[in-house]
Design a protein around this motif. Structure first.
Motif, short mmCIF file in Angstrom:
data_model
loop_
_atom_site.label_atom_id
_atom_site.label_comp_id
_atom_site.label_asym_id
_atom_site.label_seq_id
_atom_site.Cartn_x
_atom_site.Cartn_y
_atom_site.Cartn_z
N LEU A 162 48.41 13.21 46.12
CA LEU A 162 49.50 13.32 44.94
C LEU A 162 48.74 13.83 43.54
CD1 LEU A 162 51.64 10.03 44.85
CD2 LEU A 162 52.30 12.21 46.15
N LEU A 163 49.40 14.70 42.96
CA LEU A 163 48.84 15.06 41.70
C LEU A 163 50.06 14.37 40.62
CD1 LEU A 163 46.91 16.75 39.62
CD2 LEU A 163 48.54 18.75 39.83
N VAL A 164 49.77 13.78 39.90
CA VAL A 164 50.72 13.12 38.70
C VAL A 164 49.96 13.32 37.28
CG1 VAL A 164 51.32 10.76 37.92
CG2 VAL A 164 51.14 11.07 40.36
N ASP A 165 51.06 13.81 36.56
CA ASP A 165 50.54 14.52 35.26
C ASP A 165 50.48 13.34 34.23
OD1 ASP A 165 53.18 13.72 34.09
OD2 ASP A 165 54.00 15.66 34.30
N GLU B 244 52.65 17.18 45.82
CA GLU B 244 51.99 16.45 46.93
C GLU B 244 52.07 17.03 48.28
OE1 GLU B 244 56.06 14.28 48.90
OE2 GLU B 244 55.02 13.31 47.19
N ASP B 245 51.11 16.84 49.06
CA ASP B 245 50.62 17.46 50.05
C ASP B 245 49.87 16.32 51.38
OD1 ASP B 245 50.71 19.52 52.16
OD2 ASP B 245 49.35 20.93 50.78
N HIS B 246 49.70 16.74 52.31
CA HIS B 246 48.86 16.30 53.37
C HIS B 246 47.96 17.26 54.21
CE1 HIS B 246 51.41 17.71 56.67
NE2 HIS B 246 52.22 17.11 56.04
N VAL C 223 44.72 12.45 40.43
CA VAL C 223 45.04 12.73 41.78
C VAL C 223 44.95 11.60 42.39
CG1 VAL C 223 43.90 13.91 43.70
CG2 VAL C 223 43.79 15.10 41.47
N TYR C 224 45.76 11.11 43.35
CA TYR C 224 45.83 9.87 44.17
C TYR C 224 45.84 10.49 45.70
CZ TYR C 224 47.76 7.21 40.13
OH TYR C 224 47.98 6.73 38.84
N THR C 225 44.97 9.85 46.37
CA THR C 225 44.76 10.25 47.48
C THR C 225 44.45 9.11 48.84
OG1 THR C 225 43.47 12.04 48.86
CG2 THR C 225 42.27 10.61 47.15
N SER C 226 44.94 9.16 49.75
CA SER C 226 44.76 8.06 50.99
C SER C 226 43.33 7.96 51.16
CB SER C 226 45.32 8.45 52.12
OG SER C 226 45.14 9.69 52.61
#
Length: 160
Positions: free
Chosen positions: A32-35, A43-45, A79-82
């Motif tokens: 995710l991209l959070v401002d 968001e994407d995968h 940026v949040y990422t798994s």
């Protein structure tokens, strides 16, 4: 900065995206991209199943951010990422001037698990983000999500 409850909320969405990718036949990575105001902007995968190994969500975020956010907005974004960024994604993140990264599982964890499962290693080194982009603020892994991420990775990468 430690991983906060708000960070965990976003990371849980990343894990959902990773699961969606895996259920769709792709590798389990979601981001995710959070401002700077806390709004999820993109968001994407992973989308590598068709042969383009560069179609990582973190790379897609960097490209989207350049087209839709000012340099100041990019710097305030998180940026949040798994899974921790690979070197390609870490470089893209730094080159476009994105802010903090928070990840659920580290490259070191994934490397250890791949070895444990006799799975082939990735084609690039599992370097920490800060080895590629030393100026980026990074937090992770999130211990609360370790077992869930390990299970997704095992389903995708364990050698039979």
């Amino acid at each position: 900065m430690a991983v906060t409850d708000e960070d965990l909320r976003h990371l849980r969405r990343c894990v959902e995206l990773a699961r969606e990718a895996l259920d769709g036949g792709d590798e389990p990575f979601g981001s995710l991209l959070v401002d700077g105001d806390g709004v999820t902007r993109f968001e994407d995968h992973n989308r590598v199943k068709d042969g383009d190994a560069t179609r990582h969500p973190e790379y897609a975020i960097a490209k989207w951010a350049v087209e839709h956010l000012s340099p100041a907005e990019r710097a305030r974004a998180t940026v949040y990422t798994s899974g921790e960024h690979c070197p390609m994604c870490a470089a893209a993140h730094a080159w476009v001037g994105l802010g903090r990264v928070v990840y659920a599982a580290s490259s070191a964890q994934l490397t250890r698990w791949l070895t444990e499962w006799n799975a082939p290693p990735p084609p690039v080194a599992g370097l920490p983000i800060t080895a590629v982009a030393p100026g980026v603020a990074v937090d992770g892994p999130a211990a609360e999500l370790t077992e869930e991420m390990k299970a997704l990775y095992e389903r995708a990468f364990r050698a039979i």
